[in-house]
Design a protein around this motif. Structure first.
Motif, PDB file in Angstrom:
ATOM      1  N   GLU A 252      34.349 -30.340  28.674  1.00 45.73           N
ATOM      2  CA  GLU A 252      35.772 -30.263  29.009  1.00 45.73           C
ATOM      3  C   GLU A 252      36.315 -31.533  29.655  1.00 45.73           C
ATOM      4  OE1 GLU A 252      37.944 -27.672  28.354  1.00 45.73           O
ATOM      5  OE2 GLU A 252      36.270 -26.895  27.163  1.00 45.73           O
ATOM      6  N   ARG A 253      35.471 -32.242  30.395  1.00 45.75           N
ATOM      7  CA  ARG A 253      35.906 -33.429  31.143  1.00 45.75           C
ATOM      8  C   ARG A 253      34.957 -34.593  30.913  1.00 45.75           C
ATOM      9  NH1 ARG A 253      37.924 -32.920  36.456  1.00 45.75           N
ATOM     10  NH2 ARG A 253      38.136 -35.152  36.234  1.00 45.75           N
TER      11      ARG A 253
ATOM     12  N   GLY B 289      36.105 -25.371  37.157  1.00 45.37           N
ATOM     13  CA  GLY B 289      36.623 -26.613  36.578  1.00 45.37           C
ATOM     14  C   GLY B 289      38.046 -26.899  37.006  1.00 45.37           C
ATOM     15  N   GLU B 290      38.842 -25.848  37.099  1.00 43.37           N
ATOM     16  CA  GLU B 290      40.230 -25.987  37.559  1.00 43.37           C
ATOM     17  C   GLU B 290      40.273 -26.443  39.016  1.00 43.37           C
ATOM     18  OE1 GLU B 290      43.529 -22.700  37.933  1.00 43.37           O
ATOM     19  OE2 GLU B 290      42.780 -22.832  35.875  1.00 43.37           O
TER      20      GLU B 290
ATOM     21  N   SER C 161      39.743 -30.200  39.208  1.00 43.15           N
ATOM     22  CA  SER C 161      40.497 -30.946  38.191  1.00 43.15           C
ATOM     23  C   SER C 161      41.018 -32.288  38.686  1.00 43.15           C
ATOM     24  CB  SER C 161      41.648 -30.103  37.649  1.00 43.15           C
ATOM     25  OG  SER C 161      42.573 -29.821  38.684  1.00 43.15           O
TER      26      SER C 161
ATOM     27  N   LEU D  17      34.622 -37.390  33.556  1.00 38.27           N
ATOM     28  CA  LEU D  17      34.116 -37.083  34.891  1.00 38.27           C
ATOM     29  C   LEU D  17      32.756 -37.737  35.123  1.00 38.27           C
ATOM     30  CD1 LEU D  17      34.709 -35.383  37.444  1.00 38.27           C
ATOM     31  CD2 LEU D  17      33.521 -33.494  36.324  1.00 38.27           C
TER      32      LEU D  17
ATOM     33  N   SER E 169      37.332 -37.350  40.303  1.00 41.41           N
ATOM     34  CA  SER E 169      36.746 -38.204  39.265  1.00 41.41           C
ATOM     35  C   SER E 169      35.230 -38.307  39.397  1.00 41.41           C
ATOM     36  CB  SER E 169      37.370 -39.595  39.320  1.00 41.41           C
ATOM     37  OG  SER E 169      37.179 -40.165  40.600  1.00 41.41           O
TER      38      SER E 169
ATOM     39  N   LEU F   2      31.497 -28.771  32.083  1.00 45.94           N
ATOM     40  CA  LEU F   2      32.322 -29.914  32.483  1.00 45.94           C
ATOM     41  C   LEU F   2      32.096 -31.128  31.586  1.00 45.94           C
ATOM     42  CD1 LEU F   2      32.064 -29.644  36.365  1.00 45.94           C
ATOM     43  CD2 LEU F   2      34.063 -29.146  34.930  1.00 45.94           C
TER      44      LEU F   2
ATOM     45  N   SER G  96      43.620 -32.695  46.530  1.00 42.62           N
ATOM     46  CA  SER G  96      43.171 -33.753  45.633  1.00 42.62           C
ATOM     47  C   SER G  96      42.346 -34.802  46.367  1.00 42.62           C
ATOM     48  CB  SER G  96      44.378 -34.411  44.965  1.00 42.62           C
ATOM     49  OG  SER G  96      43.936 -35.376  44.057  1.00 42.62           O
TER      50      SER G  96
ATOM     51  N   THR H 281      43.623 -23.847  45.014  1.00 41.39           N
ATOM     52  CA  THR H 281      43.453 -25.163  44.418  1.00 41.39           C
ATOM     53  C   THR H 281      43.035 -26.149  45.497  1.00 41.39           C
ATOM     54  OG1 THR H 281      45.148 -24.639  42.806  1.00 41.39           O
ATOM     55  CG2 THR H 281      44.574 -26.948  43.062  1.00 41.39           C
TER      56      THR H 281
END
Length: 129
Positions: free
Chosen positions: A96-97, A68-69, A72, A100, A75, A93, A8, A5
């Motif tokens: 799903e988002r 995509g994960e 996540s 974004l 922005s 995306l 962030s 992951t």
């Protein structure tokens, strides 16, 4: 680069082809990097001719979801790459988002440093020195 992951960051760049997505989270305090690998039956897009089917190796159905994960937490995302995978990721995306802020540009095979520099320029984050 390992598959994990992403730390962030609000901004990220993804370089993607049919085998791997290199994901770079870019912030004022640094860069984090990870890779998401496609799980294909073969490393080649086409298998032996004169066989049943269309001659293409089946794509990894979970590849785009795993990319995509990996992004996540961001922005703003810039997606680059040489083939159609960048468009497929953009479409995934977008569905799903929808929140974004998504940018897509064609790209050949830049170095990791060139990918980060392109992201810094796109997101107006300076040169990172």
């Amino acid at each position: 680069m390992s598959e994990m992951t992403l730390q962030s960051h609000a901004h990220a760049v993804v370089w993607i082809d049919h085998l791997v997505a290199k994901v770079f989270g870019i912030g004022l305090t640094g860069v984090s990097a990870t890779a998401v690998h496609a799980h294909l039956a073969s490393q080649h897009l086409h298998h032996k001719t004169n066989t049943i089917g269309d001659g293409r190796v089946q794509a990894d159905a979970t590849f785009l979801a795993r990319v995509g994960e990996a992004v996540s937490g961001c922005s703003d995302l810039l997606v680059i790459g040489p083939g159609v995978e960048k468009v497929e990721l953009m479409q995934y995306l977008t569905a799903e988002r929808p929140d974004l802020n998504l940018h897509v540009e064609p790209s050949d095979h830049p170095t990791d440093a060139e990918i980060v520099a392109l992201g810094r320029k796109r997101f107006h984050l300076g040169d990172g020195r």
